[in-house]
Design a protein around this motif. Structure first.
Motif, short mmCIF file in Angstrom:
data_model
loop_
_atom_site.label_atom_id
_atom_site.label_comp_id
_atom_site.label_asym_id
_atom_site.label_seq_id
_atom_site.Cartn_x
_atom_site.Cartn_y
_atom_site.Cartn_z
N ASP A 18 1.08 -1.21 -0.60
CA ASP A 18 0.30 0.22 -0.23
C ASP A 18 1.07 1.53 0.23
N LEU A 19 -0.21 1.98 0.05
CA LEU A 19 0.97 3.92 0.20
C LEU A 19 1.35 3.27 1.29
N VAL A 20 3.18 4.02 1.74
CA VAL A 20 3.63 4.25 2.96
C VAL A 20 3.07 4.49 4.13
N ALA A 21 3.20 4.17 5.88
CA ALA A 21 2.82 4.21 5.98
C ALA A 21 3.68 4.82 7.50
N ILE A 22 3.99 5.48 7.94
CA ILE A 22 5.41 6.36 8.45
C ILE A 22 4.63 5.73 10.06
N GLN A 23 5.90 5.71 10.39
CA GLN A 23 5.04 4.86 11.86
C GLN A 23 6.71 6.08 12.82
N ASN A 24 7.21 6.60 12.79
CA ASN A 24 8.05 7.61 13.79
C ASN A 24 9.18 8.87 13.03
N LYS A 25 10.61 9.30 13.63
CA LYS A 25 10.90 9.98 13.48
C LYS A 25 12.14 8.99 12.29
N ASP A 26 13.00 8.44 13.31
CA ASP A 26 13.39 7.23 12.46
C ASP A 26 13.23 6.87 10.70
N ILE B 18 11.21 8.54 8.80
CA ILE B 18 11.14 9.35 7.80
C ILE B 18 12.74 10.40 7.05
N ALA B 19 13.70 9.97 8.91
CA ALA B 19 14.86 10.29 8.16
C ALA B 19 15.39 9.42 6.82
N TYR B 20 15.35 7.98 6.91
CA TYR B 20 15.49 7.77 6.41
C TYR B 20 14.99 7.75 5.20
N LEU B 21 14.09 7.88 4.70
CA LEU B 21 13.33 7.76 3.18
C LEU B 21 13.55 9.56 3.80
N ASN B 22 14.14 10.29 3.92
CA ASN B 22 14.95 11.40 2.93
C ASN B 22 15.93 10.79 2.87
N ASP B 23 16.62 10.19 3.29
CA ASP B 23 18.17 10.15 2.73
C ASP B 23 18.64 9.21 1.77
N PHE B 24 16.80 8.20 1.43
CA PHE B 24 17.51 7.23 0.64
C PHE B 24 16.28 7.65 -0.93
N LEU B 25 15.49 8.79 -0.67
CA LEU B 25 14.43 9.08 -2.01
C LEU B 25 15.16 10.05 -2.57
N GLU C 134 1.67 14.73 1.14
CA GLU C 134 2.44 14.66 0.74
C GLU C 134 3.59 14.76 1.75
N ILE C 135 4.52 13.75 0.82
CA ILE C 135 6.21 14.36 2.42
C ILE C 135 7.23 14.56 1.32
N TYR C 136 7.69 16.33 1.91
CA TYR C 136 8.83 16.88 1.16
C TYR C 136 10.08 16.56 1.52
N ILE C 137 10.54 15.08 0.07
CA ILE C 137 11.73 14.33 0.26
C ILE C 137 12.91 15.19 -0.23
N LYS C 138 13.98 15.40 0.48
CA LYS C 138 15.61 16.34 0.01
C LYS C 138 14.34 18.32 -0.24
N SER C 139 13.80 18.81 0.88
CA SER C 139 13.23 19.93 0.44
C SER C 139 14.15 20.76 1.42
N ALA C 140 14.33 21.87 1.01
CA ALA C 140 15.81 22.37 1.17
C ALA C 140 15.28 23.31 1.93
N SER C 141 13.71 23.80 2.77
CA SER C 141 13.08 24.45 3.89
C SER C 141 12.69 22.75 4.24
N ALA C 142 12.25 22.75 4.43
CA ALA C 142 11.13 21.84 5.40
C ALA C 142 11.46 20.33 4.65
N PRO C 143 12.57 19.59 5.34
CA PRO C 143 12.90 18.26 4.41
C PRO C 143 12.58 17.04 4.84
N GLY C 144 11.32 16.27 5.20
CA GLY C 144 10.25 15.12 5.27
C GLY C 144 10.02 15.62 6.44
N LYS C 145 9.30 17.29 6.05
CA LYS C 145 7.68 17.22 6.48
C LYS C 145 6.65 17.01 5.68
N TRP C 146 5.32 17.37 6.76
CA TRP C 146 4.10 16.15 4.79
C TRP C 146 3.41 18.33 5.04
#
Length: 767
Positions: A65-73, A75-82, A132-144
């Motif tokens: 399914d579409l990803v269900a995010i459970q914790n801050k770690d 989010i950080a992993y996705l911001n680095d990975f994607l 949506e999730i801001y991946i590698k956003s300059a102002s709000a990385p990982g935020k919704w």
């Protein structure tokens, strides 16, 4: 992470793929699975951008399914990975029923798990229901950020690592990056929750018996044990224990103690003796009972305490010797001494009956020593009145509440046609055993004989023979006379005629004036201008008579010719003179004589009114040479009768076609319920200005002899009244004697007619 040629997967929701890119996608999925392990949580994303709904279909078709995010770690992993894309990625959260909800788990987003960018969500105040999730956003990385669901973004998918059998089915499988962990349910432990907590075996006190169930192993979590005691003992403590998730029992095992019997008390008006064994074992206790003198023991004389802690029987009671209960007799009362119940030895009861009832039996009884009353309880019987028989020509209808002709029996009486009830119409049996009145009687209805009117005749029909009830009398007048009053009278059930007899009045023609410059001479047989009257006319010297020199009043109320006029010897040039046309007055007559044309000079018009109306104005009008009438046209107004007074007890209803209390007015009368109408129920205003009948009165019962000596009308000659009075006075004397004998008084309406004149001189009070 590897990618397919073409910079995007170019996936479409309808499932259409290009062949080369489909093969590349399969290779990429295999690579991801091999790198992260088949049982690990893995992330995937689409190469092309789609709407939120299409993105979810993509994830559900190829992944979980579409990803269900459970914790801050995570989010950080996705911001680095994607990789960075300016349109960012859709994640599996959406507003459902106005709440942000993870669509994969259907759990509502908690406040602690929120990861919104500044001023989010709903900063644009419109339908932004997807996230949506801001991946590698300059102002709000990982935020919704919330966005409209129709926008096109890349789908961020996940593949679940938790399976149905994970965590031994005794815990919750929690996805982690590349793995999962188990959160064990209470009572289980171990990496996969494969172990169950144990509480250990129970040590039982003496005489305690136990029964256990072990669904997960001996004396382990969810094991339950129930306890009971040997005969003669009772459980003291918890009757059931449970092995808790903590590995401890819910309570300690109970003890068994000897079962006691409940304490006993000696009965009222009695005594009790109990024996107890030396070791005080409950089953060896026993108690015996006895009663005081005058009371009897009800129940066992001896009871014992059983091993189950109950006595072999209920303790007995001492009941005083008493008689059967007594109740107050129907329609009576009872008084006892002493007043307390039950009815013990020497209790005395006396009885009384209500009014209208008589005691049958002993008025006092007493409770004897053997528990029996000295006599049966009495009864109250209704007082007896003398039996009644229906009087002659009468019908009797009786109702009996308590028995035939007993207290409160009621009998009503009615008379047959042609008879009038004299006396009370209903009798009641009183409490004294006497009837409320003497037996009534039915007397033949007789109306007074009616005399023929002067200048007229009366013809009567009497269908019932001796009784004048339903008799009908018709009145006619001689020629030249008209009937003033009712043409027909009927004898009513009250012994009265329906009205006053009429009179015959001479028919009159309209009044005649003497002609101008002439003379009028009349001869009247029955009054001025009456039928048969003749009038002759003459003119002064120098004038000649134009018209008939004499006229006669005919039976129709008209003259044989119009009245003549006196004219000069030379004729005046008046042919062109005309007076205004005249109209006949309403309810009147008009007769005109035109000498020189319609309403010409010297035309005379005579006026009259119909019976019941009077002329207001001149009887004769003449057209002057000036073209004006000598007076205005007269009018006919209804004759007035005297005003009828309003009587409080008499109800009156009137109709007035020509004015209140005028000719043609009719009034009907009736009395309130329970009162009798004395007189005629209807009267009419006649053309003579007299009412056809006298105004009646209301009375509560029969008339007395004194009330009978009253003048009821003035239309009958006194000589006729005196002639009839002798017979009536004889009847009155006979009734007076009957009254002295104790019989019912005379109802004068049954013997006296409505019409007649009585004077004190005509009444002889001697027997």
């Amino acid at each position: 992470m590897a990618s397919c040629p073409g910079a995007s997967w170019n996936w479409r929701p309808q499932g259409v793929f290009r062949t080369a890119r489909l093969l590349c996608l399969s290779a990429l999925i295999s690579e991801l699975m091999s790198q992260n392990g088949a049982a690990a949580w893995t992330y995937n994303y689409s190469g092309s951008a789609y709407s939120w709904n299409s993105s979810r279909l993509f994830c559900q078709r190829f992944f979980t399914d579409l990803v269900a995010i459970q914790n801050k770690d995570e989010i950080a992993y996705l911001n680095d990975f994607l990789p960075y894309y300016k349109d960012y990625y859709w994640i599996g959260i959406r507003k459902i029923n106005n709440q942000w909800t993870w669509v994969g788990t259907k759990k509502t987003l908690t406040k602690e798990a929120e990861n919104w960018a500044d001023n989010e969500p709903n900063n644009k105040k419109n339908n932004q229901d997807c996230v949506e999730i801001y991946i590698k956003s300059a102002s709000a990385p990982g935020k919704w950020n919330d966005e409209p669901c129709g926008k096109r973004k890349r789908a961020l998918c996940y593949t679940a690592s938790c399976q149905d059998a994970a965590c031994s089915r005794h815990g919750e499988c929690i996805e982690t990056i590349g793995n999962y962990t188990c959160s064990c349910h209470p009572g289980f432990y171990g990496p996969d929750c494969e172990y169950v907590r144990e509480c250990g075996a129970l040590e039982l006190p003496q005489r305690v018996l136990m029964n256990c169930s072990h669904p997960l192993g001996d004396f382990s979590f969810n094991s339950r044990c129930s306890f009971r005691c040997a005969e003669g003992y009772t459980v003291d403590g918890a009757r059931e224990l449970e092995c808790l998730a903590s590995g401890n029992w819910s309570n300690k095992p109970p003890d068994c103690v000897a079962t006691p019997c409940p304490p006993l008390r000696p009965p009222q008006r009695g005594s009790m003796r109990c024996l107890h064994a030396a070791d005080a074992h409950p089953r060896q206790s026993s108690c015996s009972f006895s009663c005081e003198e005058g009371s009897v023991l009800v129940g066992p004389e001896l009871v014992q305490c059983t091993a189950s802690g109950v006595w072999t029987a209920l303790p007995p009671v001492c009941r005083a010797i008493a008689c059967e209960p007594l109740e107050s007799p129907a329609h009576g009362s009872m008084a006892c001494s002493p007043s307390s119940r039950p009815f013990q030895h020497n209790t005395s009861c006396s009885f009384h009956c209500a009014d209208g009832f008589v005691l049958s039996g002993a008025d006092t009884v007493q409770c004897a020593g053997v528990g029996q009353w000295t006599a049966p309880a009495p009864v109250c019987q209704a007082s007896q009145c003398q039996s009644l028989q229906a009087p002659n020509r009468a019908r009797m209808n009786c109702t009996h509440r308590f028995g035939a002709f007993q207290y409160q029996s009621a009998c009503s009486f009615t008379c047959g046609e042609g008879s009038l009830l004299v006396g009370a119409s209903q009798l009641q049996c009183l409490a004294t055993g006497n009837w409320s009145a003497h037996l009534p009687e039915c007397q033949v209805i007789t109306c007074m004989p009616l005399p023929s009117p002067q200048n007229g005749t009366v013809t009567c029909d009497q269908p019932l023979g001796r009784s004048t009830y339903k008799s009908t009398c018709q009145f006619t007048c001689d020629e030249g006379f008209s009937l003033a009053g009712p043409e027909r009278l009927d004898c009513t059930p009250s012994g009265h005629w329906t009205g006053f007899p009429p009179t015959c009045e001479a028919i009159r023609c309209p009044g005649l004036p003497a002609p101008e410059r002439g003379r009028l001479d009349c001869s009247d047989t029955h009054g001025e201008f009456s039928v048969g009257s003749t009038c002759s006319f003459s003119c002064r010297e120098g004038f000649r008579l134009e018209g008939s020199n004499s006229v006669k009043c005919e039976a129709s109320g008209r003259w044989t010719a119009p009245p003549p006029t006196c004219e000069g010897t030379a004729a005046a040039p008046t042919s062109a003179v005309r007076c205004p046309a005249l109209a006949m007055p309403e309810q009147g007559t008009m007769s005109c004589r035109h000498r020189l044309g319609a309403f010409g000079s010297n035309t005379t018009c005579s006026f009259g009114c119909r019976a019941g109306f009077t002329l207001r104005g001149e009887h004769v009008l003449r057209c002057r040479p000036s073209g004006q009438w000598t007076a205005v046209t007269p009018a006919c107004t209804a004759v007035k009768c005297s005003e009828l007074p309003m009587v409080e007890t008499l109800l009156m209803n009137c109709s007035n076609p020509w004015g209140q209390f005028s000719y043609g007015s009719t009034c009907t009368f009736h009395c309130p319920e329970g009162q009798l109408l004395n007189g005629s129920a209807r009267t009419a205003c006649q053309h003579t200005g007299q009412w056809s009948t006298a105004m009646p009165t209301c009375q509560g019962g029969p008339l007395t002899v004194q009330e009978t000596l009253t003048y009821f009308g003035g239309a009958v000659a006194s000589a006729t009244g005196l002639a009839i009075g002798g017979t009536l006075l004889a009847l009155l004397r006979r009734r007076c004697r009957s009254k002295d004998d104790g019989r019912s008084p005379l109802n004068p309406q049954s013997q006296l007619g409505t019409y007649g004149v009585f004077t004190n001189a005509a009444f002889d009070p001697s027997p």
